[in-house]
Design a protein around this motif. Sequence first.
Motif, PDB file in Angstrom:
ATOM      1  N   ARG A 223       0.988  -1.128   0.021  1.00 29.65           N
ATOM      2  CA  ARG A 223       0.035  -0.002  -0.177  1.00 29.65           C
ATOM      3  C   ARG A 223       1.006   1.232  -0.021  1.00 29.65           C
ATOM      4  N   LYS A 224       0.466   2.282  -0.792  1.00 31.29           N
ATOM      5  CA  LYS A 224       1.239   3.455  -0.746  1.00 31.29           C
ATOM      6  C   LYS A 224       1.229   4.273   0.564  1.00 31.29           C
ATOM      7  N   PRO A 225       2.375   4.960   0.868  1.00 31.71           N
ATOM      8  CA  PRO A 225       2.318   5.350   2.305  1.00 31.71           C
ATOM      9  C   PRO A 225       1.631   6.742   2.173  1.00 31.71           C
ATOM     10  N   GLU A 226       1.015   6.918   3.175  1.00 33.42           N
ATOM     11  CA  GLU A 226       0.111   8.267   3.012  1.00 33.42           C
ATOM     12  C   GLU A 226       0.212   8.948   4.712  1.00 33.42           C
ATOM     13  N   PRO A 227       0.068  10.098   4.721  1.00 35.53           N
ATOM     14  CA  PRO A 227      -0.041  10.920   5.922  1.00 35.53           C
ATOM     15  C   PRO A 227      -0.904  10.169   6.886  1.00 35.53           C
ATOM     16  N   MET A 228      -0.384   9.921   8.246  1.00 33.89           N
ATOM     17  CA  MET A 228      -1.141   9.003   9.237  1.00 33.89           C
ATOM     18  C   MET A 228      -2.468   9.681   9.339  1.00 33.89           C
ATOM     19  N   SER A 229      -3.488   8.342   9.550  1.00 33.77           N
ATOM     20  CA  SER A 229      -4.746   8.605   9.829  1.00 33.77           C
ATOM     21  C   SER A 229      -5.240   8.431  11.385  1.00 33.77           C
ATOM     22  N   TYR A 230      -6.021   9.166  11.702  1.00 32.23           N
ATOM     23  CA  TYR A 230      -6.140   8.824  13.422  1.00 32.23           C
ATOM     24  C   TYR A 230      -7.834   8.714  13.333  1.00 32.23           C
ATOM     25  N   VAL A 231      -8.137   7.762  14.288  1.00 29.45           N
ATOM     26  CA  VAL A 231      -9.628   7.334  14.432  1.00 29.45           C
ATOM     27  C   VAL A 231      -9.538   7.794  16.039  1.00 29.45           C
ATOM     28  N   PHE A 232     -10.497   8.515  16.338  1.00 28.30           N
ATOM     29  CA  PHE A 232     -10.720   8.766  18.094  1.00 28.30           C
ATOM     30  C   PHE A 232     -11.935   8.212  18.348  1.00 28.30           C
ATOM     31  N   THR A 233     -12.001   7.312  19.234  1.00 30.95           N
ATOM     32  CA  THR A 233     -13.073   6.293  19.514  1.00 30.95           C
ATOM     33  C   THR A 233     -13.584   6.716  20.962  1.00 30.95           C
ATOM     34  N   LEU A 234     -14.758   7.006  21.203  1.00 33.31           N
ATOM     35  CA  LEU A 234     -15.050   7.919  22.466  1.00 33.31           C
ATOM     36  C   LEU A 234     -16.104   6.929  22.935  1.00 33.31           C
ATOM     37  N   ASP A 235     -16.233   6.577  24.460  1.00 23.04           N
ATOM     38  CA  ASP A 235     -17.225   5.842  25.106  1.00 23.04           C
ATOM     39  C   ASP A 235     -18.205   6.983  25.503  1.00 23.04           C
ATOM     40  N   VAL A 236     -19.620   6.808  24.885  1.00 25.40           N
ATOM     41  CA  VAL A 236     -20.429   7.838  25.422  1.00 25.40           C
ATOM     42  C   VAL A 236     -21.751   7.079  26.315  1.00 25.40           C
ATOM     43  N   SER A 237     -21.430   5.922  26.989  1.00 24.92           N
ATOM     44  CA  SER A 237     -22.279   5.269  27.798  1.00 24.92           C
ATOM     45  C   SER A 237     -22.582   6.116  29.017  1.00 24.92           C
ATOM     46  N   PRO A 268      -1.371  34.294  26.252  1.00 22.72           N
ATOM     47  CA  PRO A 268      -1.421  33.961  24.957  1.00 22.72           C
ATOM     48  C   PRO A 268      -2.260  32.635  24.593  1.00 22.72           C
ATOM     49  N   GLY A 269      -2.709  32.197  23.467  1.00 24.23           N
ATOM     50  CA  GLY A 269      -3.344  31.232  23.271  1.00 24.23           C
ATOM     51  C   GLY A 269      -2.550  29.963  23.084  1.00 24.23           C
ATOM     52  N   VAL A 270      -3.203  28.631  22.874  1.00 29.40           N
ATOM     53  CA  VAL A 270      -2.295  27.501  22.942  1.00 29.40           C
ATOM     54  C   VAL A 270      -2.590  27.007  21.112  1.00 29.40           C
ATOM     55  N   PRO A 271      -1.354  27.165  20.375  1.00 26.28           N
ATOM     56  CA  PRO A 271      -1.652  26.549  19.170  1.00 26.28           C
ATOM     57  C   PRO A 271      -2.034  25.081  19.028  1.00 26.28           C
ATOM     58  N   PRO A 272      -2.657  24.708  17.923  1.00 25.75           N
ATOM     59  CA  PRO A 272      -2.838  23.125  17.842  1.00 25.75           C
ATOM     60  C   PRO A 272      -1.874  22.437  17.388  1.00 25.75           C
ATOM     61  N   CYS A 273      -1.895  21.209  17.801  1.00 27.88           N
ATOM     62  CA  CYS A 273      -0.577  20.212  17.590  1.00 27.88           C
ATOM     63  C   CYS A 273      -0.749  19.093  16.756  1.00 27.88           C
ATOM     64  N   PHE A 274      -2.001  19.120  16.064  1.00 32.51           N
ATOM     65  CA  PHE A 274      -2.192  17.918  15.386  1.00 32.51           C
ATOM     66  C   PHE A 274      -1.338  18.070  13.876  1.00 32.51           C
ATOM     67  N   PRO A 275      -0.856  16.917  13.484  1.00 32.66           N
ATOM     68  CA  PRO A 275       0.114  17.190  12.219  1.00 32.66           C
ATOM     69  C   PRO A 275      -0.640  17.609  10.879  1.00 32.66           C
ATOM     70  N   ALA A 276       0.148  18.394  10.180  1.00 33.26           N
ATOM     71  CA  ALA A 276      -0.367  18.977   8.931  1.00 33.26           C
ATOM     72  C   ALA A 276      -0.612  17.777   8.063  1.00 33.26           C
ATOM     73  N   GLY A 277      -1.526  17.901   7.268  1.00 31.03           N
ATOM     74  CA  GLY A 277      -1.818  16.905   6.221  1.00 31.03           C
ATOM     75  C   GLY A 277      -2.483  15.661   6.577  1.00 31.03           C
ATOM     76  N   CYS A 278      -2.511  15.224   7.942  1.00 30.67           N
ATOM     77  CA  CYS A 278      -3.105  13.914   8.457  1.00 30.67           C
ATOM     78  C   CYS A 278      -4.640  14.282   8.507  1.00 30.67           C
ATOM     79  N   ARG A 279      -5.299  13.045   8.819  1.00 28.86           N
ATOM     80  CA  ARG A 279      -6.807  13.031   8.741  1.00 28.86           C
ATOM     81  C   ARG A 279      -7.438  12.332   9.927  1.00 28.86           C
ATOM     82  N   VAL A 280      -8.648  12.684  10.103  1.00 33.41           N
ATOM     83  CA  VAL A 280      -9.256  12.303  11.442  1.00 33.41           C
ATOM     84  C   VAL A 280     -10.599  11.771  11.293  1.00 33.41           C
ATOM     85  N   ALA A 281     -10.817  10.692  12.087  1.00 33.18           N
ATOM     86  CA  ALA A 281     -12.304  10.171  11.915  1.00 33.18           C
ATOM     87  C   ALA A 281     -12.538  10.222  13.596  1.00 33.18           C
ATOM     88  N   ILE A 282     -13.808  10.173  13.731  1.00 30.08           N
ATOM     89  CA  ILE A 282     -14.487  10.128  15.017  1.00 30.08           C
ATOM     90  C   ILE A 282     -15.554   8.986  15.066  1.00 30.08           C
TER      91      ILE A 282
END
Length: 850
Positions: A223-237, A268-282
Amino acid sequence: MEPRTPLSPIPQPPHSAGLAFKGLRAAIDPQSIPSPIDAIEADREQWNDQPYGTLPGGHVPLSTTDYVAIDQGNSSPKYMRVSTWNVPSTSTLAANCAIPLVAMVQPFADLDPREEPIPLVDTGDIGPARCASCRGYINPWCKFVQGGMRWKCNLCSHETEVAPEYFCNLDANMTRLDHLQRPELNKGTVDFAVPEAYWAPHASESFKPLYESVLPPPTTKTRKPEPMSYVFTLDVSLEAVQSGFTACACSALLDMLFGQPGVNEDTPGVPPCFPAGCRVAIITYDRTIQFYDLSPRVAETPRMLVVPDLEDVFVPLRDGLFVNPQESQAVITNLLNSLGQPGGHPLETEAALGSALIASLASLAGLGGQVVLFASIFPTIGYGALRTVLDESTLFGTDKERTLFAPRDEAWRDLAERCAQEGVGVSMFLGMSRPIDVASIGIVSSLSGGDMFFHPRFDPNRDGLALHSQLQRLISRTTGYSCVMRVRCSQGLRITEHHGNFYQDHRTADLALGTLDADKAVSVSFEHTAHLDDAGFAFLQSAVLYTSTDGQRRVRVCNLGLQVASLAGNVFRYADMDTVVCHMLRDAISKLPHQRIAKTQEQLTDKCTATLLGYRKHCAAAAPPSQLIIPEAFRALPLYTLAIMKTKPLKGRNVTADVRNYHAHKLRGMSVRATMQHLYPQLMALHDLTPQIALPEEATGQIRLPSLMRDSYIFMDSFGLYLIDNEDMMVLWIGSDASPQLIKDLFDVDDFMNIDARMLQLPQLPTLLSTQVRNIIAHRHAQRGWTPKLLIARRNMDAAEIEFSDMLVEDQNNAAMSYLDYLCFVHKQINNDLTGGAPTRQVGLKSAPW
């Protein structure tokens, strides 16, 4: 500044419990026994103003020292450390010394800002030069022969033909003319950019039945390498929402993805730290699995798709599942702000944790990446459901004790292996109020190379700050995914076993890791297969094939050339206690699922005794048996061995299985530095700081920390203020006789009784003491990369003093001896061996023999 030793020590609190030495022993001054503090402080002083060159032949800085390494062809000790920098020439010599032959490898360790970055070598489509026999990578220890047409491997001595594109003529010294322009020929640690042949393969068909794939079958093997994909999986019980755990997780995700705006110019504010170019799913889960269409084209409220079948999980959408967070900011913000809020719809009391993990894995199928899971409920439904909570009290101390350290359902192990094979790392945030069986669910993180964060009885006010910083560290640190790791050694040596958080297919020597990050280390044991030439070198090479966060397929190669010794004295002289201690700890933890804790503790003492006895027999045989002689490199080995037995996974007192398994997971993957500072926490006196301590220097901006103290109440004052840090938490202890002025300067209250023991951060006051203490705490936060919990412990008043007391490992606590008693016990064993079993009453310790 040297900490002052009090004339009258503070008695141990009544809640501390331990064992006493059985038998007669002479009265010994505790100040005369070996301490690690002297060596730590001296090493810091030595390397404070001079760099460390990595050529073999000299002593290596301790892991606890901040130093600048100059790569001279050997990897920095930050990347690779070995148990002795002079390898024994024969297996007989190694057995006589009883020093385990071990390497600790931390390929993505953080660099000092003053150090050069790791060079990236791109050789195009031909890829990096590799040995045709052992497949080792070219490195500074290889030699070019036949006018540069071939190169000789330092690992197996095989000569490999040089590719025409890589050829270069040699000079009179048989060195390539482009030597200085080739980092791989003069740097011990390099990154190779690799061609398509090195791309990650698709998972084997045998791993598909866990979920139903909606993707068409792959048309290629890789598989062709791509920027990392993140899945954030949350407990809503119900429990996750009512405790505030879900809302806190959503808030932390928003800050990580989009940052925080500044309140005013001073804040001052806090800048985001999520890597540029990466994708996210929830994904969210309770009794069902909920997916969300996050594409920016939809309304601000995302479309939710529910999968009710927990046994046959599938992904109901592809378009809109993974998005660029910046493009979908409004959709993601509305979703996360709505999750975790009670009301709106009835909340479920159960959550299908295993099925949620399968859904996350299915989402990343064919991609690889990272799952960040938030869980708070014992999994009683869905895949891997566990029916009942074990009664731990009936198992500890019995032969069934080991069952508490293994998954109760093999489905969790199968899921973990599938994640590792798919190139998916699973990190977990656990915020439960009841047992959750970390031994079962935690194996998914352990085998996939993920992390685990533990917040029992979650309280947003108490735990929220730590959770925020842990998530930011998790996302922002150097991380690779779809990783394969192998360590090779030169002729005469062979790799025997590995310890760490990874999955190993026993048919190969490769380690598979869904993710590998800057905080993780792997230990590797090796042994002799033949005699080594003491006029030559022994070599180790670690290679990690990975995909970087920005989507580049690379190999991180670390090389080490070690001198060979034929004398036991040289083996001990250049021994590295930090590596030996880390190996002993990991080896002990690996035995928890197989034998009782008491037996493991006995084996730890035997190993410590064997090492000291090896030095006694082969380097100091002329000394009388009654004299305990400890080599300089292992002066504190008995203390660290005792500290290992006092860690939460291994100590004898009642500790819940979840706590033991969580700490076992953390310690099995920790770096050498973090492990040593966890075993012997840093203790500092804050009540007598000089004006020069903990204030930035004008020239460098760096601060000087106060000298460390020994971890014992014996060296403390009742009027003192002390800060202790074990890499997991910090405790500020306040003596009952502390000066009212000190309390006023640090807490802005007038009386010891008025100190708020529930505070999470020290108040910002204009006093010198407040500035110094906050600088010390901030410096420690910067060193570890995240903010741990800060507990306040007033003497004989607050529950946090129990944690503080347990960290004082030199005292009699944690169901174990004091350091002084344990040292006498080890000496007794050595003496018995030397004298053929002499009775205890003949062991005389009339003066400090060390």
